[in-house]
Write a protein that holds these residues in place. Structure first.
Motif: not given
Lengths: 129, 360
Positions: B192-214
């Motif tokens: 697995g992976f741990e991803l570090f990003c800027r706080p303002a982009l966290g929701v965008k990253l989360w949603k992209a991963l959830v969508e891609a992972g479905k």
């Protein structure tokens, strides 16, 4: 959340199905939901004597331990043994397949002290506030 | 009031059950602990671990300064590689267990436990030894994408070549248009992976991963599953399995203590302990009687208290009741038996090799 009207309830979140002096006991939908996935159930043996308000067993989820409290006093006449190997039944079907013990009640007065569905629902709502 | 990560609203909207953990309002579960646990073992799970802290060492003295604080040897890793180890006090007690990401010899990021953020930053700043130390804990969102399908989910979202990214290595790259540090690290025993990003982009990253992972069966996962997953692979949890009064040797972390690298804080105390013999050892055990051992339960031998349970749970994957306990060295060998006092009832336990679960 489901609290059937034909059952009685305790403030410790057990339900009781009263049929004459036979009282079937389990934990409520609210209790199983609050516990999360149940992974271990410890029950008394047939013939054990339990007292109202005292513990008769233990239910554990992956994150919490919770005592089970007898809703009425009496002798344990049946135990849902399959539950020990399939504790997830408590989550899946708390009011039917997830029953825990049957107590032969020795004090009819205690039955009157149990909550009905509406009173229990109100109690749960107040507790959540 | 408990602190919230930038993903708090997303968790609540997704139906997560929130609990306070180490001063943070965190999701303990979404669909259910067992369901999430199984998803991570067989498919993939996504965790918000933004409560973890980050402290950065910079400047010409950064590597040298950190290596004096750290029990493992940062001289043995290359730029773009991460290393696990402990920070100890002079007496060997563990301040925290951390992962250090070596971006270069002059730029290293220390990932610390949520509950130790302030303590660790104070400790690190006190021992800066000429390095520039910055607390960046509020500057990062950290998401853990864990499970056998993690790479298949992440690869289409990034230009980074994940097949070439080895365990405990990391690389900078965009994920779904979000600039990230992508590390092949985790706390579950799966790939697995741990991803570090800027706080303002966290929701965008989360949603992209959830969508891609479905399509791959990914589910969001909470701290409950994180704990059962880590315990199955016997990863230590600070506060349970170690603390300021436990040395890495006692906690079974001797493999991250590099006595031969030169001086570091706690080295002398641990060398003395090694010579004198350990007072206690953390071992893995399974209960052979029914029940679940919990943190703080007594370990009994011949009816006397000789130790304490550090962590315990019913293992969702191997099904048995597992745990870690501090016991006297005489009881630490594989096959040794003792009892765990489960609320007044002694339950038989046997020392076993860890991890309890090994991924195939």
């Amino acid at each position: 959340m489901n609290f059937p009207d034909d059952l009685k309830y305790t403030r410790d979140h057990e339900w009781a199905r009263v049929q004459g002096n036979r009282v079937t006991v389990g934990i409520t939908d609210f209790a199983q939901d609050a516990l999360g996935d149940v992974v271990y159930v410890e029950l008394p043996e047939v013939g054990d004597v339990v007292k109202k308000g005292e513990t008769f067993g233990v239910v554990e989820s992956t994150k919490a331990v919770s005592d089970l409290f007898a809703p009425v006093s009496g002798k344990v006449v049946e135990v849902n043994a399959p539950l020990v190997d399939a504790p997830e039944t408590v989550n899946e079907d708390p009011y039917e397949e997830g029953w825990m013990i049957v107590i032969e009640s020795t004090d009819a007065k205690e039955l009157a002290e149990l909550l009905d569905g509406a009173a229990y629902r109100k109690f749960v709502e107040e507790e959540q506030e | 009031m408990a602190k919230r990560t930038p993903l708090y609203d997303v968790h609540v909207q997704s139906g997560a059950r929130m609990v306070e953990f180490a001063g943070w309002d965190m999701p303990v579960q979404y669909s259910g602990l067992l369901d999430e646990h199984e998803a991570v073992r067989t498919r993939a799970g996504l965790f918000d671990v933004s409560h973890m802290g980050e402290v950065v060492f910079r400047g010409p003295r950064a590597l040298e300064a950190l290596n004096r604080i750290f029990t493992n040897d940062l001289g043995r890793v290359v730029d773009g590689q991460a290393q696990y180890g402990c920070m100890c006090r002079e007496n060997g007690g563990i301040v925290d267990d951390v992962v250090i990401y070596r971006r270069s010899a002059e730029d290293l990021l220390v990932c610390v436990n949520a509950g130790n953020r302030e303590k660790d930053f104070a400790w690190l700043a006190d021992h800066a030894a000429g390095a520039q130390v910055t607390n960046e804990s509020d500057d990062w969102v950290q998401l853990a994408l864990q499970g056998p399908r993690a790479q298949a989910i992440l690869q289409p979202l990034t230009g980074a070549e994940l097949a070439k990214l080895k365990t405990f290595h990391f690389v900078d790259g965009d994920v779904a248009g979000v600039p990230c540090t992508i590390a092949r690290t985790g706390y579950t025993g799966e790939d697995g992976f741990e991803l570090f990003c800027r706080p303002a982009l966290g929701v965008k990253l989360w949603k992209a991963l959830v969508e891609a992972g479905k399509p791959e069966g990914l589910v969001p996962a909470g701290l409950g599953a994180r704990d059962t997953l880590r315990l199955e692979v016997a990863y230590r949890l600070y506060g349970n399995d170690m603390d300021d009064d436990t040395t890495p040797l006692e906690a079974g972390l001797g493999w991250v203590v590099k006595f031969d690298k030169g001086d570091f804080i706690g080295r002398d105390a641990m060398l003395r302990q090694k010579t004198a013999g350990l007072p206690r050892k953390l071992v893995g055990f399974v209960l052979t009687d029914p029940g679940i051992a919990r943190h703080g339960y007594d370990v009994l031998h011949d009816g006397r208290k000789v130790g304490v349970v550090a962590s315990g749970t019913k293992s969702p994957t191997v099904k048995s009741s597992i745990g870690l306990a501090f016991v006297p060295p005489a009881l630490a060998a594989e096959g040794s038996t003792f009892a765990v006092d489960i609320r007044g009832r002694p339950a038989a336990a046997q020392v076993v090799k860890t991890p309890f679960y090994v991924r195939k």
